[in-house]
Structure formats: structure tokens, C-alpha cells
Write a protein that holds these residues in place. Structure first.
Motif, PDB file in Angstrom:
ATOM      1  N   ARG A 103      32.941  54.135  59.282  1.00 39.20           N
ATOM      2  CA  ARG A 103      32.050  53.956  60.424  1.00 39.20           C
ATOM      3  C   ARG A 103      31.704  52.493  60.651  1.00 39.20           C
ATOM      4  N   ARG A 104      31.742  51.714  59.573  1.00 40.44           N
ATOM      5  CA  ARG A 104      31.442  50.281  59.658  1.00 40.44           C
ATOM      6  C   ARG A 104      32.124  49.583  58.480  1.00 40.44           C
ATOM      7  N   LEU A 105      32.150  48.270  58.525  1.00 45.87           N
ATOM      8  CA  LEU A 105      32.722  47.514  57.407  1.00 45.87           C
ATOM      9  C   LEU A 105      31.930  47.818  56.131  1.00 45.87           C
ATOM     10  N   PRO A 106      32.622  48.148  55.041  1.00 48.44           N
ATOM     11  CA  PRO A 106      31.893  48.448  53.802  1.00 48.44           C
ATOM     12  C   PRO A 106      31.377  47.171  53.141  1.00 48.44           C
ATOM     13  N   ASP A 107      30.319  47.320  52.380  1.00 42.35           N
ATOM     14  CA  ASP A 107      29.783  46.231  51.564  1.00 42.35           C
ATOM     15  C   ASP A 107      30.554  46.271  50.245  1.00 42.35           C
ATOM     16  N   LEU A 108      31.632  45.501  50.165  1.00 43.06           N
ATOM     17  CA  LEU A 108      32.515  45.556  49.003  1.00 43.06           C
ATOM     18  C   LEU A 108      31.829  45.099  47.717  1.00 43.06           C
ATOM     19  N   GLU A 109      30.920  44.153  47.827  1.00 41.73           N
ATOM     20  CA  GLU A 109      30.189  43.694  46.639  1.00 41.73           C
ATOM     21  C   GLU A 109      29.302  44.814  46.096  1.00 41.73           C
ATOM     22  N   ALA A 110      28.615  45.535  46.977  1.00 39.84           N
ATOM     23  CA  ALA A 110      27.766  46.654  46.539  1.00 39.84           C
ATOM     24  C   ALA A 110      28.618  47.766  45.925  1.00 39.84           C
ATOM     25  N   MET A 111      29.797  48.013  46.511  1.00 43.46           N
ATOM     26  CA  MET A 111      30.691  49.028  45.947  1.00 43.46           C
ATOM     27  C   MET A 111      31.121  48.635  44.535  1.00 43.46           C
ATOM     28  N   GLU A 112      31.468  47.376  44.357  1.00 41.46           N
ATOM     29  CA  GLU A 112      31.897  46.923  43.034  1.00 41.46           C
ATOM     30  C   GLU A 112      30.767  47.048  42.018  1.00 41.46           C
ATOM     31  N   ARG A 113      29.553  46.690  42.416  1.00 46.22           N
ATOM     32  CA  ARG A 113      28.407  46.839  41.503  1.00 46.22           C
ATOM     33  C   ARG A 113      28.222  48.299  41.099  1.00 46.22           C
ATOM     34  N   ALA A 114      28.339  49.205  42.061  1.00 50.84           N
ATOM     35  CA  ALA A 114      28.183  50.639  41.768  1.00 50.84           C
ATOM     36  C   ALA A 114      29.296  51.127  40.851  1.00 50.84           C
ATOM     37  N   LEU A 115      30.515  50.676  41.083  1.00 54.11           N
ATOM     38  CA  LEU A 115      31.648  51.102  40.260  1.00 54.11           C
ATOM     39  C   LEU A 115      31.503  50.659  38.811  1.00 54.11           C
ATOM     40  N   ARG A 116      30.818  49.561  38.592  1.00 53.61           N
ATOM     41  CA  ARG A 116      30.638  49.035  37.218  1.00 53.61           C
ATOM     42  C   ARG A 116      29.830  49.997  36.337  1.00 53.61           C
ATOM     43  N   HIS A 117      29.148  50.965  36.955  1.00 55.24           N
ATOM     44  CA  HIS A 117      28.353  51.929  36.191  1.00 55.24           C
ATOM     45  C   HIS A 117      29.157  53.173  35.831  1.00 55.24           C
ATOM     46  N   LEU A 118      30.413  53.236  36.232  1.00 56.14           N
ATOM     47  CA  LEU A 118      31.254  54.410  36.008  1.00 56.14           C
ATOM     48  C   LEU A 118      32.345  54.104  34.988  1.00 56.14           C
ATOM     49  N   PRO A 119      32.926  55.142  34.419  1.00 58.58           N
ATOM     50  CA  PRO A 119      34.052  54.916  33.496  1.00 58.58           C
ATOM     51  C   PRO A 119      35.231  54.264  34.222  1.00 58.58           C
ATOM     52  N   ARG A 120      35.947  53.410  33.526  1.00 62.87           N
ATOM     53  CA  ARG A 120      37.162  52.751  34.011  1.00 62.87           C
ATOM     54  C   ARG A 120      36.972  52.051  35.362  1.00 62.87           C
ATOM     55  N   PRO A 121      35.970  51.181  35.462  1.00 60.55           N
ATOM     56  CA  PRO A 121      35.719  50.526  36.747  1.00 60.55           C
ATOM     57  C   PRO A 121      36.894  49.687  37.239  1.00 60.55           C
ATOM     58  N   GLU A 122      37.630  49.052  36.339  1.00 61.70           N
ATOM     59  CA  GLU A 122      38.756  48.211  36.770  1.00 61.70           C
ATOM     60  C   GLU A 122      39.837  49.045  37.446  1.00 61.70           C
ATOM     61  N   ARG A 123      40.080  50.253  36.940  1.00 60.21           N
ATOM     62  CA  ARG A 123      41.083  51.132  37.563  1.00 60.21           C
ATOM     63  C   ARG A 123      40.624  51.547  38.962  1.00 60.21           C
ATOM     64  N   ARG A 124      39.341  51.862  39.120  1.00 57.88           N
ATOM     65  CA  ARG A 124      38.814  52.234  40.436  1.00 57.88           C
ATOM     66  C   ARG A 124      38.916  51.054  41.412  1.00 57.88           C
ATOM     67  N   LEU A 125      38.598  49.854  40.937  1.00 59.71           N
ATOM     68  CA  LEU A 125      38.703  48.666  41.780  1.00 59.71           C
ATOM     69  C   LEU A 125      40.154  48.413  42.183  1.00 59.71           C
ATOM     70  N   GLU A 126      41.073  48.648  41.277  1.00 62.55           N
ATOM     71  CA  GLU A 126      42.490  48.486  41.597  1.00 62.55           C
ATOM     72  C   GLU A 126      42.909  49.452  42.705  1.00 62.55           C
ATOM     73  N   LEU A 127      42.427  50.694  42.652  1.00 65.00           N
ATOM     74  CA  LEU A 127      42.738  51.665  43.701  1.00 65.00           C
ATOM     75  C   LEU A 127      42.176  51.209  45.052  1.00 65.00           C
ATOM     76  N   LEU A 128      40.983  50.636  45.037  1.00 64.98           N
ATOM     77  CA  LEU A 128      40.399  50.112  46.277  1.00 64.98           C
ATOM     78  C   LEU A 128      41.267  48.987  46.839  1.00 64.98           C
ATOM     79  N   ARG A 129      41.725  48.085  45.975  1.00 59.39           N
ATOM     80  CA  ARG A 129      42.560  46.970  46.422  1.00 59.39           C
ATOM     81  C   ARG A 129      43.903  47.459  46.954  1.00 59.39           C
ATOM     82  N   ARG A 130      44.481  48.436  46.271  1.00 59.27           N
ATOM     83  CA  ARG A 130      45.803  48.961  46.676  1.00 59.27           C
ATOM     84  C   ARG A 130      45.779  49.609  48.056  1.00 59.27           C
ATOM     85  N   ALA A 131      44.612  50.020  48.513  1.00 60.85           N
ATOM     86  CA  ALA A 131      44.514  50.673  49.828  1.00 60.85           C
ATOM     87  C   ALA A 131      44.881  49.713  50.958  1.00 60.85           C
TER      88      ALA A 131
END
Length: 188
Positions: A103-131
Motif C-alpha cells: 500500500r505504501r513504501l515499507p520502512d525497511l529499517e523498522a522491518m530489519e529491527r523487527a526481524l532481529r527479534h526472530l530466529p535466523r534474522p539474516e536468512r529472513r533479510l536475505e529473502l527480503l533482498r532477493r525479492a
């Protein structure tokens, strides 16, 4: 790739779900020809899990809808919190262009901060980049694998009745919320 006047699309959105870790999250897929409803698929993923890509594939591969589709739409890059879709793998497996619509441009910094609280954050970030890069064309914000952004912008225009949410995604949202809560929500 030539765009038909009535592109057929499957649009996926998650339905309301419990916020506890590992909760089951309903996944609704609505098939439309242009803006006309034609079918429905229903699946499940886990909150913040790893099966979103596989579940979308399971719902389409071998089914009656996949051969008819021109593209697959996702309401964002993740379902059930951060169960992130591997967009290039999804497009490759389905053999169709796959598009995340926002619906709008995502706040990528906020997404990364949230992902850091989950298991395997680097893998999730890689999936975001690959998109791939986020495009803004024709009033739509999206990522795409398997097609050119201009083609996707034209397809989204033909798949949208009003506003900037394609009808398949709007219906997936409304159906999911109605099934899970007893009534459709306002935001679609």
C-alpha cells in the motif's frame, strides 16, 4: 510478454491470526479474471515460520488454476508476521510472474529491527533482498520477479476496480477476515 485484456491472477493474503509464537495463520488465495471473482484456495502457514513459499506453491501446483494464470499477487512479502516468501523461487517454481503489492513504501529499517527479534534474522533479510527492488509505477508500489515493472503496472491497473489494491487481494483480505472474525474488515 503480451498482456491480455482480462488477465487471470491469484491474489494471496493472510487472514487475522493469534499473535502467539507458532500460531496457525490462514492463507487465502482468490482467483480473478480482471476484477471478476472466479475461485478460491485456502491454506495455512505458521506465524513467523518458514513455509510461505511452499504453501503458495502447494495451493497452485497441480491444481486447476495455475495453467490459467498470468501472474500471482501477494499482499506484501510475508504472511503471518515474518513468514517471508522467497519471491524468485516462487516465480521459478510456478513459471509465472510473481508480484508483492504494498500500500505504501515499507520502512525497511523498522522491518530489519523487527526481524532481529526472530530466529535466523539474516536468512529472513536475505529473502527480503532477493525479492528485488521496490518499484512505484502507475500509482502502485510493488516488487516483481519474472516480468518487467511496466508490464506489471499495466496488469495491476487492469486488475484494480478502484484505488490501488487489485481486486484479487482486496477480496482475499475481505474473505479471510469474514471467515475468521464473522465479518469483513474495513481495511482492504
Amino acid at each position: 510478454m503480451r498482456l491480455p485484456s482480462l488477465p487471470r491472477v491469484a491474489g494471496f493474503d493472510d487472514a487475522p491470526f493469534a499473535k502467539r509464537p507458532g500460531a496457525r495463520v490462514p492463507l487465502v488465495g482468490v482467483v480473478c479474471a480482471g476484477t471478476r471473482f472466479e475461485g478460491l484456495v485456502w491454506g495455512r502457514v505458521r506465524k513467523d515460520g518458514w513455509t510461505a513459499t511452499d504453501e503458495v506453491c502447494r495451493l497452485l501446483v497441480g491444481g486447476k488454476f495455475l495453467p490459467q494464470l498470468h501472474l500471482v499477487l501477494l499482499d506484501g512479502i510475508a504472511f503471518g508476521g515474518f513468514n517471508v516468501v522467497d519471491l524468485p523461487r516462487l516465480a521459478g517454481t510456478l513459471g509465472k510472474p510473481c508480484v508483492t503489492v504494498m500500500r505504501r513504501l515499507p520502512d525497511l529499517e523498522a522491518m530489519e529491527r523487527a526481524l532481529r527479534h526472530l530466529p535466523r534474522p539474516e536468512r529472513r533479510l536475505e529473502l527480503l533482498r532477493r525479492a528485488g527492488p521496490i518499484h512505484q509505477r502507475g500509482g502502485f508500489t510493488f516488487q516483481v520477479q519474472g516480468a518487467e515493472p511496466e508490464w506489471v503496472a499495466e496488469a495491476l491497473k487492469r486488475l484494480t476496480d478502484r484505488g490501488n489494491v487489485p481486486e484479487a487481494l482486496r477480496l482475499a483480505h475481505l474473505i479471510g477476515s469474514a471467515v475468521m472474525t464473522g465479518e469483513s474488515s474495513k481495511r482492504a
